[in-house]
Motif scaffolding. Structure first.
Motif, mmCIF file in Angstrom:
data_model
loop_
_atom_site.group_PDB
_atom_site.id
_atom_site.type_symbol
_atom_site.label_atom_id
_atom_site.label_comp_id
_atom_site.label_asym_id
_atom_site.label_seq_id
_atom_site.Cartn_x
_atom_site.Cartn_y
_atom_site.Cartn_z
ATOM 1 N N UNK A 48 -0.528 17.830 -0.404
ATOM 2 C CA UNK A 48 0.344 17.475 0.673
ATOM 3 C C UNK A 48 0.048 17.029 1.572
ATOM 4 N N UNK A 49 -1.369 17.665 1.949
ATOM 5 C CA UNK A 49 -1.388 17.898 3.970
ATOM 6 C C UNK A 49 -2.108 16.906 3.876
ATOM 7 N N UNK A 50 -3.658 16.814 2.677
ATOM 8 C CA UNK A 50 -4.021 15.455 3.907
ATOM 9 C C UNK A 50 -2.475 14.091 3.012
ATOM 10 N N UNK A 51 -2.304 14.317 2.604
ATOM 11 C CA UNK A 51 -1.217 12.749 2.219
ATOM 12 C C UNK A 51 -0.695 12.338 2.757
ATOM 13 N N UNK A 52 -0.045 13.357 3.872
ATOM 14 C CA UNK A 52 0.640 13.371 5.293
ATOM 15 C C UNK A 52 0.076 13.162 6.098
ATOM 16 N N UNK A 53 -1.349 13.199 6.118
ATOM 17 C CA UNK A 53 -2.038 13.233 7.554
ATOM 18 C C UNK A 53 -2.094 11.413 7.299
ATOM 19 N N UNK A 54 -2.675 11.258 6.653
ATOM 20 C CA UNK A 54 -3.253 9.487 6.547
ATOM 21 C C UNK A 54 -1.742 8.767 6.549
ATOM 22 N N UNK A 97 0.457 -0.868 0.492
ATOM 23 C CA UNK A 97 0.099 0.160 -0.393
ATOM 24 C C UNK A 97 0.772 1.149 0.166
ATOM 25 N N UNK A 98 0.485 2.193 -0.919
ATOM 26 C CA UNK A 98 1.470 3.356 -1.324
ATOM 27 C C UNK A 98 0.443 4.522 -1.195
ATOM 28 N N UNK A 99 1.228 5.893 -0.617
ATOM 29 C CA UNK A 99 0.599 6.802 -0.704
ATOM 30 C C UNK A 99 1.263 8.002 -0.740
#
Length: 288
Positions: free
Chosen positions: A102-108, A72-74
């Motif tokens: 980028x903010x949501x990516x970092x949060x996930x 699994x990769x984000x």
């Protein structure tokens, strides 16, 4: 907190773009009906008025290969290039550029790790048709930032189906706990029965119509328990050698929730695959 305004699952047929844009003698006979169905499906996202899209797909051995295959990769880049040369050549897909959230990516990534998922990430991710095709069908103006999430459905050892469902549930929890006032839609694409390079690839319909019928029933009724009781890594070989892409549909069922009936369901039986389109509005109504 962010609001999850729509959960959407679909197939991602790479020939839709060419079929829908062809004219005259080059336009296939099934194109008009296909376009009609896709445009009706598109409205289910438009009505939800999202600000950002979390896009779940699977790399088709374009960027990810056997020398480095995360489960699994984000993506956490400011932008993403697409598509790959062979997709331009074979399917007529255009080159595209997507903005990243980028903010949501970092949060996930941070919260997903803490929730028990050892997520990989990429700051230089180039995306392929598993994500670009649903953008073409659902948001052709390509005006919203995305968070791409890639799953491994091709290179054994694969995660178990239940792990896809668990990730779907976790993605929903993380979206709804993201400290932002933005409206988020989660869009995932997979397969029903599918055969690649085998004797059932180009038939009058998908390689296993009975599996397709049951799969549509599981998804449309939110029957996760029934689906998980029958679907295994071994059983998914039987409807076609690429049917493991169905696990991305199971992930989206996890996002939608156990027993949650889809608010929108449509299918289209093409000559070698069953196209399928589903939308859930988590808060009821039409997502608006």
């Amino acid at each position: 907190m962010a609001e999850l305004v729509a959960v959407i699952a679909s197939t991602h047929h790479p020939f839709y773009y060419r079929a829908s844009t062809s004219t005259g003698e080059d336009r296939p006979p099934f194109a008009d009906e296909w376009v009609r169905k896709v445009e009706a499906f598109r409205e289910t996202l438009t009505r939800a008025r999202p600000d950002v899209l979390v896009m779940v797909g699977s790399d088709h051995f374009h960027q990810l290969w056997l020398d480095n295959m995360p489960q699994f990769l984000v993506g956490k880049a400011p932008f993403y290039d697409a598509n790959f040369y062979n997709e331009e050549r074979e399917f007529g897909l255009p080159r595209m550029v997507f903005s990243g959230q980028e903010e949501l990516s970092a949060y996930i990534l941070r919260e997903g790790l803490d929730a028990g998922f050892d997520l990989a990430f990429s700051n230089e991710l180039r995306i392929d048709h598993s994500i670009t095709c649903p953008i073409i069908t659902l948001r052709p103006q390509n005006d919203l930032p995305i968070v791409p999430v890639y799953t491994n459905i091709f290179a054994p050892p694969l995660p178990q189906p239940k792990r896809f469902v668990q990730l779907g549930r976790t993605i929903r929890e993380l979206v709804e706990s993201w400290p932002s006032g933005q409206r988020v839609a989660v869009i995932g694409t997979g397969h029903l029965s599918l055969e690649l390079g085998g004797p059932r690839q180009f038939g009058p319909h998908g390689p296993d119509p009975e599996f397709d019928r049951r799969a549509v029933e599981w998804i449309s009724t939110g029957d996760l328990e029934g689906c998980l009781s029958e679907v295994t890594l071994d059983s998914l070989w039987e409807p076609g050698n690429a049917t493991h892409g169905f696990m991305d549909f199971m992930l989206m069922m996890g996002v939608a929730g156990e027993g949650k009936k889809a608010d929108y369901v449509d299918t289209y039986d093409l000559f070698h695959t069953m196209e399928a389109y589903f939308t859930w509005y988590p808060n009821g109504g039409d997502g608006s």
